[in-house]
Design an enzyme around this catalytic site. Structure first.
Site, PDB file in Angstrom:
ATOM      1  N   ASP A 161      28.368   1.319  21.210  1.00 27.87           N
ATOM      2  CA  ASP A 161      28.153   1.229  22.655  1.00 27.87           C
ATOM      3  C   ASP A 161      27.800   2.637  23.137  1.00 27.87           C
ATOM      4  OD1 ASP A 161      28.267   1.040  25.399  1.00 27.87           O
ATOM      5  OD2 ASP A 161      30.288   0.170  25.492  1.00 27.87           O
TER       6      ASP A 161
ATOM      7  N   LYS B 125      23.477   3.517  33.617  1.00 29.32           N
ATOM      8  CA  LYS B 125      24.075   4.846  33.510  1.00 29.32           C
ATOM      9  C   LYS B 125      22.987   5.892  33.266  1.00 29.32           C
ATOM     10  CE  LYS B 125      28.139   2.788  33.601  1.00 29.32           C
ATOM     11  NZ  LYS B 125      28.789   2.164  32.446  1.00 29.32           N
TER      12      LYS B 125
ATOM     13  N   TRP C 298      36.496   1.435  27.605  1.00 30.55           N
ATOM     14  CA  TRP C 298      35.386   0.541  27.266  1.00 30.55           C
ATOM     15  C   TRP C 298      35.550  -0.035  25.867  1.00 30.55           C
ATOM     16  CZ3 TRP C 298      33.436  -1.614  31.121  1.00 30.55           C
ATOM     17  CH2 TRP C 298      33.206  -0.925  32.311  1.00 30.55           C
TER      18      TRP C 298
HETATM   19  C1  LIG Z   1      29.666   0.987  32.186  1.00 32.16           C
HETATM   20  C2  LIG Z   1      29.973   0.752  30.760  1.00 32.16           C
HETATM   21  C3  LIG Z   1      30.102  -0.548  30.241  1.00 32.16           C
HETATM   22  C4  LIG Z   1      30.017  -1.791  31.098  1.00 32.16           C
HETATM   23  O1  LIG Z   1      28.738  -1.980  31.586  1.00 32.16           O
HETATM   24  P1  LIG Z   1      28.376  -3.268  32.459  1.00 32.16           P
HETATM   25  O2  LIG Z   1      26.884  -3.206  32.455  1.00 32.16           O
HETATM   26  O3  LIG Z   1      28.976  -3.087  33.813  1.00 32.16           O
HETATM   27  O4  LIG Z   1      28.893  -4.467  31.788  1.00 32.16           O
HETATM   28  C5  LIG Z   1      30.364  -0.673  28.891  1.00 32.16           C
HETATM   29  N1  LIG Z   1      30.481   0.388  28.096  1.00 32.16           N
HETATM   30  C6  LIG Z   1      30.363   1.645  28.560  1.00 32.16           C
HETATM   31  C7  LIG Z   1      30.508   2.793  27.623  1.00 32.16           C
HETATM   32  C8  LIG Z   1      30.107   1.866  29.912  1.00 32.16           C
HETATM   33  O5  LIG Z   1      29.986   3.110  30.375  1.00 32.16           O
END
Ligand SMILES: *Cc1c(COP(=O)(O)O)cnc(C)c1O
Length: 374
Positions: free
Chosen positions: A185, A209, A101
């Site tokens: 993030d 998530k 990511w």
């Molecule tokens: C799933 C995830 C993303 C991407 O998320 P989307 O909503 O599908 O764009 C980005 N960063 C992390 C850490 C993730 O787990």
């Protein structure tokens, strides 16, 4: 009704209580005679919903008053380019690469670099770990070289695919970054434990998530970082405009905000993020403890101090058994354990909504499987 133990990395399990409440309120929200899906985002009822969601999130994470909470769309992936477009101010930004990511975040920032600002990798664990493309630990101090003039320092605090987590709430990194704002993030571990928001310039997380339904991404941004967006920015992507309009420049993802609000209320009933941290710690200790004690039948490749409490990848010593493991697990009510294609093996995502009983059921299945196949 048969609910399975859902170990999906995302979209992932939601608390049953929340789903039941959403079901009960689905056709008639609080006597309004309509569903949240059917009501105007400009109306009083939805105003109550979004205000409560923001207030509860602020409570849960103890968000200081000089931070804006934004309810955005486009997922965390869109934020990968939106962040430099909003915050870089034509300057270079530093990125730490510790998994898929954060690597994606760099790639997306590079796409907009000609208008946003340069992208500099300030440290990377690529190809340094035990698995094919590395990423089995966080960066060591000496592997990070920071630019004191950087517009911001981007970090992914929980790498969902590799199961690598920053354990100290970035205390060390923030101290090193000094005046350079940290942008984190936290998509796959936000609300799993307390966070000192004041350490960060910005925190963001896709909802699917550990918060609520997909289609919503939440950003917490320090006010002094707003208003630096590139001049050609579409208004829907400008954080300052989102903040000025209470996340309602245009129609927001109303149902996602509503369900996320129900999750925030559920978290408060559980005792908040400090209580969640205790439960999440027990869940992770149980699963890692069993894996480490399995005499190599199962293995987690991540350095012990950097292991994620949310995403637990593991491999079988004999990978020829992978398919039968997954098939039998599914038959036992344990779903979505297949690892990400870039890592292989298995992955159990054990977010807030996964109770200890679910992890116990998984460990019991793994024990039985090892006994029968060892
Ligand atoms: C799933 C995830 C993303 C991407 O998320 P989307 O909503 O599908 O764009 C980005 N960063 C992390 C850490 C993730 O787990």
């Amino acid at each position: 009704m048969a609910r399975v133990w859902n170990f999906s990395a995302g979209p992932s399990a939601l608390p049953l209580e929340v789903l039941e409440q959403a079901r009960d309120e689905l056709t008639d929200w609080h006597g309004s005679g309509m569903s949240v899906m059917e009501m105007s985002h400009r109306g009083k009822d939805f105003g109550t919903i979004i205000d409560a969601a923001e207030a509860d999130l602020r409570d849960l994470l103890d968000v200081p008053t000089n931070y804006k909470v934004l309810f955005l769309q486009g997922g965390a992936t869109q934020l990968f380019s939106q962040i430099p477009l909003n915050l870089a101010d034509s300057r270079s930004a530093d990125y730490l690469v510790t998994g898929s990511w954060s690597k994606k975040a760099v790639e997306e920032a590079q796409r907009v670099a000609p208008i946003a600002g340069a992208v500099r990798v300030a440290g990377s664990t690529a190809a340094k770990g035990a698995v094919a493309d590395g990423f089995t630990r966080f960066l060591r101090d000496e592997e990070i070289s920071l630019d004191p003039q950087a517009a911001f320092l981007h970090v992914c605090t929980n790498e969902t695919i590799y199961g690598v987590e920053v354990q100290d709430d970035c205390a060390h990194l923030a101290a090193r970054a000094g005046a350079v704002p940290l942008v984190a993030d936290m998509s796959s571990h936000i609300l799993s434990r307390p966070v000192d928001v004041s350490r960060y310039g910005m925190i963001y997380a896709g909802a699917q998530k550990n918060i609520g339904p997909s289609g919503l991404v939440i950003a917490i941004v320090r006010e002094d970082l707003l208003g630096r967006a590139v001049k050609t920015m579409p208004s829907t992507m400008d954080f300052a405009i989102a903040a000025e309009n209470g996340s309602m420049l245009n129609t927001p993802p109303t149902f996602g905000i509503y369900v996320s609000g129900l999750v925030f209320q559920w978290l408060k009933r559980q005792g908040g993020v400090a209580a969640m941290e205790q439960i999440n710690r027990r869940k992770a200790e149980l699963l890692y403890g069993y894996i480490d004690g399995s005499n190599g039948f199962y293995r987690n490749p991540v350095d012990v101090p950097d292991r994620s409490r949310m995403n637990v990848p593991f491999t079988l010593q004999n990978s020829a058994l992978d398919d039968v493991f997954l098939k039998e697990a599914q038959a036992a009510g344990l779903h979505a354990l297949k690892g990400h294609k870039s890592v292989g093996g298995m992955r159990a995502s054990i977010y807030n909504a996964m109770p200890l009983e679910g992890v116990q059921a998984l460990v019991e299945f793994m024990q039985d499987f090892a006994r029968r196949n060892g």
